[in-house]
Design a protein around this motif. Structure first.
Motif, PDB file in Angstrom:
ATOM      1  N   LEU A  19     -17.724  -4.377 -35.354  1.00  0.00           N
ATOM      2  CA  LEU A  19     -17.129  -5.350 -34.123  1.00  0.00           C
ATOM      3  C   LEU A  19     -15.882  -4.341 -34.097  1.00  0.00           C
ATOM      4  O   LEU A  19     -15.681  -4.278 -32.705  1.00  0.00           O
ATOM      5  CB  LEU A  19     -17.384  -7.066 -34.299  1.00  0.00           C
ATOM      6  CG  LEU A  19     -18.913  -7.165 -34.000  1.00  0.00           C
ATOM      7  CD1 LEU A  19     -18.776  -8.370 -33.529  1.00  0.00           C
ATOM      8  CD2 LEU A  19     -19.071  -6.545 -32.574  1.00  0.00           C
ATOM      9  N   MET A  23     -15.002  -2.818 -30.895  1.00  0.00           N
ATOM     10  CA  MET A  23     -14.658  -3.072 -29.655  1.00  0.00           C
ATOM     11  C   MET A  23     -12.661  -3.192 -28.576  1.00  0.00           C
ATOM     12  O   MET A  23     -12.343  -2.481 -30.382  1.00  0.00           O
ATOM     13  CB  MET A  23     -14.882  -4.683 -30.310  1.00  0.00           C
ATOM     14  CG  MET A  23     -16.236  -4.918 -30.081  1.00  0.00           C
ATOM     15  SD  MET A  23     -17.727  -4.849 -28.394  1.00  0.00           S
ATOM     16  CE  MET A  23     -16.611  -4.803 -27.803  1.00  0.00           C
ATOM     17  N   LEU A  31     -16.586 -12.888 -30.978  1.00  0.00           N
ATOM     18  CA  LEU A  31     -18.264 -11.990 -31.082  1.00  0.00           C
ATOM     19  C   LEU A  31     -18.835 -11.759 -32.375  1.00  0.00           C
ATOM     20  O   LEU A  31     -20.254 -11.747 -32.239  1.00  0.00           O
ATOM     21  CB  LEU A  31     -17.311  -9.970 -31.107  1.00  0.00           C
ATOM     22  CG  LEU A  31     -17.203  -9.971 -29.221  1.00  0.00           C
ATOM     23  CD1 LEU A  31     -16.297  -8.897 -29.553  1.00  0.00           C
ATOM     24  CD2 LEU A  31     -17.597 -10.598 -28.254  1.00  0.00           C
ATOM     25  N   GLU A  34     -20.006 -15.027 -31.962  1.00  0.00           N
ATOM     26  CA  GLU A  34     -21.239 -15.338 -31.132  1.00  0.00           C
ATOM     27  C   GLU A  34     -22.338 -14.547 -31.911  1.00  0.00           C
ATOM     28  O   GLU A  34     -23.810 -14.542 -31.569  1.00  0.00           O
ATOM     29  CB  GLU A  34     -21.048 -14.649 -29.671  1.00  0.00           C
ATOM     30  CG  GLU A  34     -22.029 -14.853 -29.061  1.00  0.00           C
ATOM     31  CD  GLU A  34     -21.696 -13.542 -27.760  1.00  0.00           C
ATOM     32  OE1 GLU A  34     -22.720 -13.574 -26.653  1.00  0.00           O
ATOM     33  OE2 GLU A  34     -20.275 -13.642 -27.169  1.00  0.00           O
ATOM     34  N   THR A  35     -21.995 -13.457 -32.838  1.00  0.00           N
ATOM     35  CA  THR A  35     -23.547 -12.607 -33.303  1.00  0.00           C
ATOM     36  C   THR A  35     -24.524 -13.522 -34.455  1.00  0.00           C
ATOM     37  O   THR A  35     -25.238 -13.996 -34.705  1.00  0.00           O
ATOM     38  CB  THR A  35     -22.672 -11.848 -33.937  1.00  0.00           C
ATOM     39  OG1 THR A  35     -22.047 -11.040 -33.221  1.00  0.00           O
ATOM     40  CG2 THR A  35     -23.911 -11.139 -35.418  1.00  0.00           C
ATOM     41  N   VAL A  63     -24.743  -8.038 -28.639  1.00  0.00           N
ATOM     42  CA  VAL A  63     -23.450  -8.285 -28.464  1.00  0.00           C
ATOM     43  C   VAL A  63     -22.564  -7.865 -28.012  1.00  0.00           C
ATOM     44  O   VAL A  63     -21.861  -7.636 -26.965  1.00  0.00           O
ATOM     45  CB  VAL A  63     -22.863  -9.473 -29.938  1.00  0.00           C
ATOM     46  CG1 VAL A  63     -21.411 -10.343 -29.166  1.00  0.00           C
ATOM     47  CG2 VAL A  63     -23.789 -10.333 -30.159  1.00  0.00           C
ATOM     48  N   ALA A  64     -21.858  -6.040 -28.360  1.00  0.00           N
ATOM     49  CA  ALA A  64     -20.963  -5.715 -28.219  1.00  0.00           C
ATOM     50  C   ALA A  64     -21.248  -4.218 -26.778  1.00  0.00           C
ATOM     51  O   ALA A  64     -20.245  -5.193 -25.892  1.00  0.00           O
ATOM     52  CB  ALA A  64     -20.965  -4.843 -29.258  1.00  0.00           C
ATOM     53  N   PHE A  67     -20.847  -7.254 -24.347  1.00  0.00           N
ATOM     54  CA  PHE A  67     -19.563  -7.478 -23.707  1.00  0.00           C
ATOM     55  C   PHE A  67     -18.973  -6.225 -22.768  1.00  0.00           C
ATOM     56  O   PHE A  67     -18.214  -6.392 -22.441  1.00  0.00           O
ATOM     57  CB  PHE A  67     -18.809  -7.473 -25.480  1.00  0.00           C
ATOM     58  CG  PHE A  67     -17.348  -7.288 -25.566  1.00  0.00           C
ATOM     59  CD1 PHE A  67     -16.726  -8.878 -24.842  1.00  0.00           C
ATOM     60  CD2 PHE A  67     -16.239  -7.063 -25.248  1.00  0.00           C
ATOM     61  CE1 PHE A  67     -15.204  -9.091 -24.506  1.00  0.00           C
ATOM     62  CE2 PHE A  67     -15.178  -6.656 -25.060  1.00  0.00           C
ATOM     63  CZ  PHE A  67     -14.378  -8.463 -24.751  1.00  0.00           C
TER      64      PHE A  67
END
Length: 168
Positions: A19, A23, A31, A34-35, A63-64, A67
């Motif tokens: 990430l 990101m 994040l 969240e993962t 997730v990325a 985002f």
């Protein structure tokens, strides 16, 4: 819950690194969290067809993507400053920072498929099999895309004046 905690201990750093390279936010920890929350809620769907690591990185990839859809941002220069040892001589530090900035910029200029394979194979050092599982590709597609991505990455580095930066 215990299984996810165990996976966090084993693979949390690799998910974080994925990430962080992908990101452009200082909220990488959020994040990662969240993962693992998504993994917790979906653990019953984990069939064991792949390793837990590739499954978690697949979740992190989603997730990325979510985002990016929301923010449309890229990796920031500040992230690289955290990766350099303070014991390096200043001249070497500048060289390392310049190379990392050039590589980051070159990776960001690649098309999305190339970015994915460069981050997974080149930065996180996943195997061809793990990369294929993470991306839902065949091993053959990973090999071909990896080869093409490196060729394109070299071109971007050369046009950016960083031809001395080594690309595997």
């Amino acid at each position: 819950m215990e299984l996810i905690e165990e996976w966090y201990k084993q693979y949390g750093l690799e998910v974080f690194n994925y990430l962080a390279y992908r990101m452009a936010t200082r909220d990488v920890d959020d994040l990662v969290q969240e993962t693992f929350i998504k993994a917790f809620h979906g653990v019953n769907r984990f069939k064991g067809d792949s390793s837990p690591k590739t499954w978690l990185i697949s979740i992190a990839r989603n997730v990325a993507t979510d985002f990016h859809r929301k923010r449309r941002r890229f990796v920031s220069d500040e992230q690289f400053s955290d990766l350099v040892s303070p014991d390096l001589p200043i001249e070497r530090l500048i060289d390392v920072m310049d190379a990392r900035h050039a590589i980051n910029k070159a990776v960001q200029n690649l098309k999305p498929n190339y970015q994915e394979v460069v981050i997974l194979r080149g930065i996180l050092e996943l195997s061809i099999v793990e990369t294929a599982q993470t991306l839902g590709w065949t091993e053959s597609k990973v090999k071909v895309t990896w080869h093409r991505a490196l060729k394109e990455l070299r071109k971007h580095l050369e046009t950016g004046g960083m031809e001395h930066v080594s690309v595997r």
